[in-house]
Design a protein around this motif. Structure first.
Motif, mmCIF file in Angstrom:
data_model
loop_
_atom_site.group_PDB
_atom_site.id
_atom_site.type_symbol
_atom_site.label_atom_id
_atom_site.label_comp_id
_atom_site.label_asym_id
_atom_site.label_seq_id
_atom_site.Cartn_x
_atom_site.Cartn_y
_atom_site.Cartn_z
ATOM 1 N N MET A 115 1.147 -1.111 0.039
ATOM 2 C CA MET A 115 0.016 -0.091 0.006
ATOM 3 C C MET A 115 0.580 1.304 -0.120
ATOM 4 N N SER A 116 0.665 2.594 -0.953
ATOM 5 C CA SER A 116 1.317 3.536 -0.459
ATOM 6 C C SER A 116 0.180 4.340 -0.311
ATOM 7 N N VAL A 117 1.044 5.159 0.886
ATOM 8 C CA VAL A 117 0.109 6.844 1.190
ATOM 9 C C VAL A 117 1.226 7.636 0.821
ATOM 10 N N ALA A 118 -0.423 8.659 -0.105
ATOM 11 C CA ALA A 118 0.391 10.296 -0.663
ATOM 12 C C ALA A 118 0.732 10.844 1.190
ATOM 13 N N TYR A 119 0.953 12.156 1.189
ATOM 14 C CA TYR A 119 1.209 12.951 1.685
ATOM 15 C C TYR A 119 -0.307 13.518 2.940
ATOM 16 N N VAL A 120 -1.514 13.748 1.012
ATOM 17 C CA VAL A 120 -2.429 14.678 1.186
ATOM 18 C C VAL A 120 -3.385 13.426 1.434
ATOM 19 N N ASP A 121 -2.621 12.276 1.232
ATOM 20 C CA ASP A 121 -3.792 11.039 1.871
ATOM 21 C C ASP A 121 -3.705 10.827 2.868
ATOM 22 N N ALA A 122 -2.684 11.087 3.972
ATOM 23 C CA ALA A 122 -2.999 11.110 5.267
ATOM 24 C C ALA A 122 -2.978 12.029 5.642
ATOM 25 N N ILE A 123 -3.208 13.192 5.490
ATOM 26 C CA ILE A 123 -3.839 14.492 5.819
ATOM 27 C C ILE A 123 -5.113 14.182 6.487
ATOM 28 N N ARG A 124 -5.924 13.047 4.867
ATOM 29 C CA ARG A 124 -7.545 13.039 5.014
ATOM 30 C C ARG A 124 -7.217 11.537 5.679
ATOM 31 N N GLU A 125 -6.645 10.850 6.026
ATOM 32 C CA GLU A 125 -7.457 9.859 6.853
ATOM 33 C C GLU A 125 -7.176 10.306 8.388
ATOM 34 N N ALA A 126 -6.211 11.056 8.792
ATOM 35 C CA ALA A 126 -6.486 11.364 10.185
ATOM 36 C C ALA A 126 -7.512 12.330 10.157
#
Lengths: 322, 317
Positions: free
Chosen positions: A1-12
């Protein structure tokens, strides 16, 4: 799985909305549109009534967040661009920043600032505002540089009782990817040694961490220099213990930032190291920032406006040759 | 109203005697507007964000007057503990936010408090109110705040005391619309006009506006026409107010009108009004004496920390 920086913000934010009924999101175009950078995509549907579009009114967005925080909520405000937070400046520094000291009542709110330059964004969609907000008492200012930090530091920011300015770098949004969001458990106010070394220290934060690491790699290849890179992670308050310990190891300091050069985070770092750790220094401490002009539009001008691995190496050679 | 007038008269004397540092800002002439708004709100349920001429509204809403005397006199026991002074005080967790000096900034704060209650499912029957002057309506914060409240259809009442002068600047240098009430339509909110010197009219109008907000009709804007019967602060002699305006209808003192209206309507006679006056005079004296006896803040004991959190303890919850 690859997580982009902006996806991490969304996930948080997804995690926060799921776990904490006090959390809600407020900002321009963030509900069904999902935000200008899609950092809130799908959240309005998942959490009805808790992801709210605001008018184009940055001042009232922060005023609303202060009021909601007083009533026990944990608002997260998305500024569409950090640059536009200048309109909310008064509410951030005078309303939110002074509140705990004046009244004894903290205002837990988080302001997300999509910060920093990207090619073609020009003078009003590229600014780095962390120094401005750090100047004022009462605020916490964080500048995550990694995918895991983007995730964990946002969750930690929302758990803090004080107003937190969360500076997320737009250049990292899609470009920076990681295999996951697992963090290393650092507390919010702690800096990290991103790359260990012994000949010189680069103290930096946000997207410049990656440019610093590139420059350090080149210096290693070029002359076997071992450059230590310290990621401040939180610029207010500054983790001086980690910075001074690094300078004690290396004896040389370059404070590096993407923000404008007059004052700011790099000036603060140099000033504190000079006064608190003068005896640790083998060379005059250096600062390196962007140029003292507005951030230019054209990609060629933009690339020459901000520090790059090439220009960071120039500064490092000067520092090491002293 | 009586309490506010008595209290502020004393504060002005203390200022002139050098006992109060900083400014003293009076609501003289605006008591009817302010108190009628505060009186329509319920402590513990509603929200009131007063501005600088709202001692009447604060007292009517339920702020203890000891908060006022302690804050003006810089008592360490007061709600602001000497960290802020005069009218910059509140009980923010009891629905009484503490104002900052930047005009219009409270409109969105009250709106955010109301929005929070809505998200928590606790908005039913709640009203949030705030006050502002003619000059404050020129700020971006006022516009942004009222517009956002209207978009959310929040139960907000904004009372605009058009006292003809923003510090020294007259209405004609402040706005170009015929009437500030015209702005209500622009925001899509209901507007109410009232003679701010007429106590009973103020009571009726504020009750109507607060009721409408409570019923879910969205923000209400009340514009009260009157004259500030003092300077901007006690440092200001208001010499810029022309004699024709002072002696005109706006120059009437709402306190005199209120007393006459009480007598005329048979609600109270002169003797009763005098006894109220004596009662509040005693209360004001007690609050001032208490605050004067209390210690100043001690710089050596002060916690010089503007944040409540040690970040090195903040890890993932």
């Amino acid at each position: 799985m690859s997580v982009a920086y902006v996806d991490a913000i969304r996930e948080a934010q997804d995690h926060l909305l799921r776990e904490d009924p006090r959390v809600f999101l407020y900002g321009q175009d963030i509900s069904h549109f999902g935000g200008a950078f899609k950092a809130t995509k799908g959240l309005a549907e998942a959490y009805p009534g808790r992801v709210l579009d605001s008018p184009i009114s940055e001042d009232s967005m922060i005023g609303m967040a202060v009021g909601a925080a007083l009533e026990g909520m944990r608002p997260i405000v998305e500024m569409q661009f950090a640059d536009f937070s200048s309109i909310a400046f008064n509410q951030i520094v005078n309303q939110a920043g002074t509140h705990f000291y004046r009244t004894g009542v903290p205002v837990p709110l988080t302001v997300r600032l999509p910060s920093g330059g990207t090619p073609g964004s020009g003078p009003f969609h590229s600014q780095s505002m962390e120094a401005i907000y750090s100047h004022y008492p009462g605020l916490v200012v964080v500048t995550p540089a990694t995918v895991a930090d983007a995730y964990h530091m946002l969750i930690q920011a929302v758990s803090v009782d004080d107003p937190v300015i969360y500076c997320e770098h737009k250049f990292l949004y899609r470009w920076l990817k990681s295999s996951g969001i697992e963090g290393d458990g650092l507390p919010l106010g702690a800096a990290r040694i991103t790359r260990p070394g012994k000949h010189a220290t680069i103290v930096t934060y946000s997207a410049m961490v990656h440019e610093a690491v590139r420059a350090a790699d080149r210096m290693q290849e070029e002359g076997g220099w071992e450059i230590e890179v310290v990621d401040l992670r939180t610029v207010k308050p500054l983790d001086m213990d980690t910075v001074l310990a690094s300078v004690a190891r290396t004896g040389r300091l370059l404070a590096l930032g993407e923000a404008f050069p007059w004052g700011g985070v790099t000036a603060e770092v140099v000033s504190r190291v000079s006064s608190e750790g003068f005896h640790l220094l083998d060379a005059p401490p250096k600062r390196f920032n962007s140029r003292d002009t507005p951030v230019p539009y054209h990609p060629k001008l933009w690339a020459a406006h901000r520090p790059t691995p090439e220009t960071i190496c120039l500064a490092m050679r000067e520092l090491l040759s002293y | 109203m009586l309490e506010a007038r008595q209290l502020e008269t004393k504060l002005a004397s203390l200022y002139k005697a050098g006992k109060i540092v900083g400014g003293v800002y009076l609501g003289k002439g605006q008591e009817a507007v302010s108190a009628s708004l505060g009186g329509c709100l319920e402590w513990g349920r509603d929200i009131f964000a007063p501005l600088i001429r709202d001692q009447g509204g604060r007292s009517a809403f339920g702020e203890p007057i000891i908060d006022c005397t302690r804050t003006y006199l810089g008592s360490a026991e007061g709600p602001m503990r000497g960290r802020d002074g005069n009218i910059h005080r509140g009980r923010p967790t009891s629905g009484l936010p503490a104002m900052i000096s930047h005009l219009g900034a409270s409109v969105s704060v009250v709106s955010g408090m109301l929005l929070a209650r809505r998200i928590k499912g606790e908005l039913d029957g709640v009203v949030g109110a705030t006050s502002i002057g003619d000059g404050g309506t020129s700020t971006g914060a006022f516009h942004e705040g009222l517009n956002a409240a209207a978009v959310e259809k929040l139960p907000l009442v904004v009372a605009v005391a058009n006292n003809q002068f923003a510090y020294s600047t007259p209405n004609e240098r402040q706005f170009a619309c015929d009437d500030l009430l015209d702005r209500a339509r622009g925001y899509g909110v209901e507007g109410h006009d009232v003679d701010g010197t007429d106590f009973l009219a103020c009571l009726r109008t504020m009750a109507e506006a607060v009721d409408r907000a409570r019923q879910g009709r969205g923000p209400q804007m009340v514009v009260a026409r009157l004259l500030r019967l003092s300077g901007h602060g006690e440092h200001d002699d208001a010499s810029y107010v022309p004699e024709t305006v002072r002696s005109g209808p706006y120059g009437r003192d709402c306190m005199d009108i209120a007393a006459a209206q009480m007598v005329e309507s048979g609600y109270a006679d002169e003797t009763e009004i005098e006894s109220w006056r004596e009662a509040v005079t005693d209360e004001v004296q007690r609050a001032l004496a208490t605050a004067q006896r209390e210690p100043d803040p001690n710089p050596w004991d002060e916690r010089w920390e503007a944040r409540s959190t040690n970040l090195l303890t903040v890890t993932d919850p």
